[in-house]
Design an enzyme around this catalytic site. Structure first.
Site, PDB file in Angstrom:
ATOM      1  CG  HIS A 215      -1.757   1.319   1.449  1.00 48.75           C
ATOM      2  ND1 HIS A 215      -2.779   1.402   0.487  1.00 48.75           N
ATOM      3  CD2 HIS A 215      -1.984   1.942   2.245  1.00 48.75           C
ATOM      4  CE1 HIS A 215      -3.423   2.660   0.894  1.00 48.75           C
ATOM      5  NE2 HIS A 215      -2.875   2.664   1.890  1.00 48.75           N
TER       6      HIS A 215
ATOM      7  N   GLY B 165       2.227   5.016   4.456  1.00 47.54           N
ATOM      8  CA  GLY B 165       1.701   5.838   5.586  1.00 47.54           C
ATOM      9  C   GLY B 165       0.255   5.402   5.578  1.00 47.54           C
ATOM     10  CE  LYS B 166      -2.236   3.952  11.511  1.00 45.92           C
ATOM     11  NZ  LYS B 166      -1.225   4.723  12.199  1.00 45.92           N
TER      12      LYS B 166
ATOM     13  CE  LYS C  40      -0.667   6.007   1.161  1.00 47.57           C
ATOM     14  NZ  LYS C  40      -1.225   6.066   2.395  1.00 47.57           N
TER      15      LYS C  40
ATOM     16  CG  ASP D  43      -4.828   2.867  -3.126  1.00 49.48           C
ATOM     17  OD1 ASP D  43      -4.598   3.276  -1.990  1.00 49.48           O
ATOM     18  OD2 ASP D  43      -5.660   2.032  -3.292  1.00 49.48           O
TER      19      ASP D  43
ATOM     20  NE  ARG E 141      15.296  18.709  15.828  1.00 50.71           N
ATOM     21  CZ  ARG E 141      15.017  19.566  16.723  1.00 50.71           C
ATOM     22  NH1 ARG E 141      14.126  19.353  17.607  1.00 50.71           N
ATOM     23  NH2 ARG E 141      15.577  20.855  16.487  1.00 50.71           N
TER      24      ARG E 141
END
Lengths: 85, 313
Positions: free
Chosen positions: B140, B155-156, B161, B179, B244
């Protein structure tokens, strides 16, 4: 506002990774925190600021904090740099 | 992880082979991309006969075979047509020996011919089988080609996205798949492509499905792309600490290959497409041997050391 003198006891000074840890810890607190070396004062929450000081082993610094959790912030951060590794 | 099933029928279609006999066996599966040229077997040595491979008979094998007596010829061809053998292919458009046709009918092993010379055909077949038999998976995410770097956005659902991909396309980068990304491992690389059904399509909430090639032209899409970098988008979590420095490299394992992975927090005011574009450039820079974080860290250590020696200790 609280203020306290401290000394960098980390053997190899505040290297990049330690600086990142320090800034990370500072960011956990709501208080405004500053770190002063000689006449340069930088925001303890800014990684570039902290690293630009190039803090070596034995460097004396002054940490200051103002805000709700100022005492906690100060003691936590001093612990981080005064630890001897 | 799924392995594609390749049958003899597939290679007949893909490589334009002619079926001579043994039609009953064209449903046999080919399980390996290795090809066997049964020279020693023609000479009678079947001890290590790799029966599960496609057998390729070229000029050398067949001219030797012609020297054998008829009785031996029949015996060798019967042994060659084992019950595992997916196909026996005769190259150079040579005539298929009678004994082979008989044996193939008896054991239902397909016998095929090609017009191509043996070595050329052999490499074509290897390439075809390797890509078909490569381990593959589906993920996905959205795959975009940014400055020639294949970046897989994960990512969810709803993190943005596709919206980020759209911005990247508008900046002149290329969409590979939205997708659902089909990924196959070829050698050391992971190749991503779109499932045929959703090729060139992008789904944007509020707009629905849009066709990127029709909207932005042929330069905005790509059929497949090697994946070099994974960028994981997540909603900014104030409890979590984000990298960072860039000294540590996280990786994500897909099939058997580790890919460098960046986790990028999403928050209003952060221009994701710019950040990802720069991430791709920075990745490229690293592969060219320039690592800003490491170089800075070294510089910092040098300065700290100098100060340490200057009497503060």
């Amino acid at each position: 506002m609280v203020e306290q003198q401290a000394k960098v006891n980390l053997k190899s000074g505040l290297q990049a990774r330690q600086a990142a840890l320090f800034v990370q810890e500072a960011n956990r607190h709501a208080a405004d925190i500053f770190l002063q070396k000689d006449d340069k004062k930088v925001n303890a929450k800014s990684i570039m600021g902290i690293m630009s000081l190039a803090l070596a082993h034995g460097t004396p610094v002054i940490l200051s904090a103002s805000g709700d959790d100022e005492d906690q912030a100060l003691s936590n951060l001093i612990q981080l740099i005064e630890v001897e590794e | 992880m799924a392995l594609d099933q390749v049958s003899t029928k597939d290679i007949i279609e893909a490589l334009h082979l002619t079926l001579i006999s043994g039609e009953e066996g064209i449903g046999r599966h080919i399980l390996t991309s290795d090809i066997s040229r049964p020279g020693l077997e023609m000479a009678g040595y079947f001890t290590h006969y790799p029966a599960e491979r496609v057998q390729l008979l070229g000029k050398t094998e067949l001219s030797f075979y012609e020297l054998l007596s008829e009785e031996i010829q029949i015996d060798r061809m019967n042994k060659l047509c084992s019950k595992e053998t997916p196909a026996i292919i005769v190259s150079h458009d040579m005539e298929v020996p009678k004994a082979l046709v008989e044996a193939s009918k008896k054991h239902q092993v397909p016998v095929l011919t090609t017009k191509l010379p043996t070595t050329r055909f052999s490499s074509q077949l290897t390439n075809y089988l390797e890509s078909r038999l490569a381990p593959s998976t589906a993920m996905h995410g959205v795959l975009v080609d940014i400055y020639g770097i294949g970046v897989l956005l994960t990512g969810k659902s709803g993190v943005g996205k596709s919206e980020t991909a759209l911005e990247l396309i508008k900046k002149g980068h290329r969409l590979v798949a939205d997708d659902c990304v089909e990924i196959r491992q070829e050698g050391e690389s992971l190749i991503g492509s779109a499932p045929p059904l959703i090729n060139h399509l992008l789904e944007i909430r509020g707009l629905g499905i849009i066709d990127i090639m029709t909207l932005f032209g042929a330069s905005a899409v790509r059929k497949h792309k090697r994946i070099s970098l994974v960028v994981d988008l997540e909603i900014w979590d104030s409890e979590k600490t984000y990298d960072r420095l860039g000294l540590e490299t996280e990786t994500l394992k897909i099939i058997d290959t580790e890919l460098p992975k960046l986790t990028i927090p999403v928050r209003p005011g952060r221009n994701l497409s710019d950040i990802i574009e720069v991430a791709a450039m920075n990745h490229r820079l690293k592969t060219l041997g320039v690592n800003a974080a490491e170089e800075f860290s070294k510089r910092l250590n040098r300065v700290i050391e100098e100060k340490d020696e200057s009497g503060l200790k």
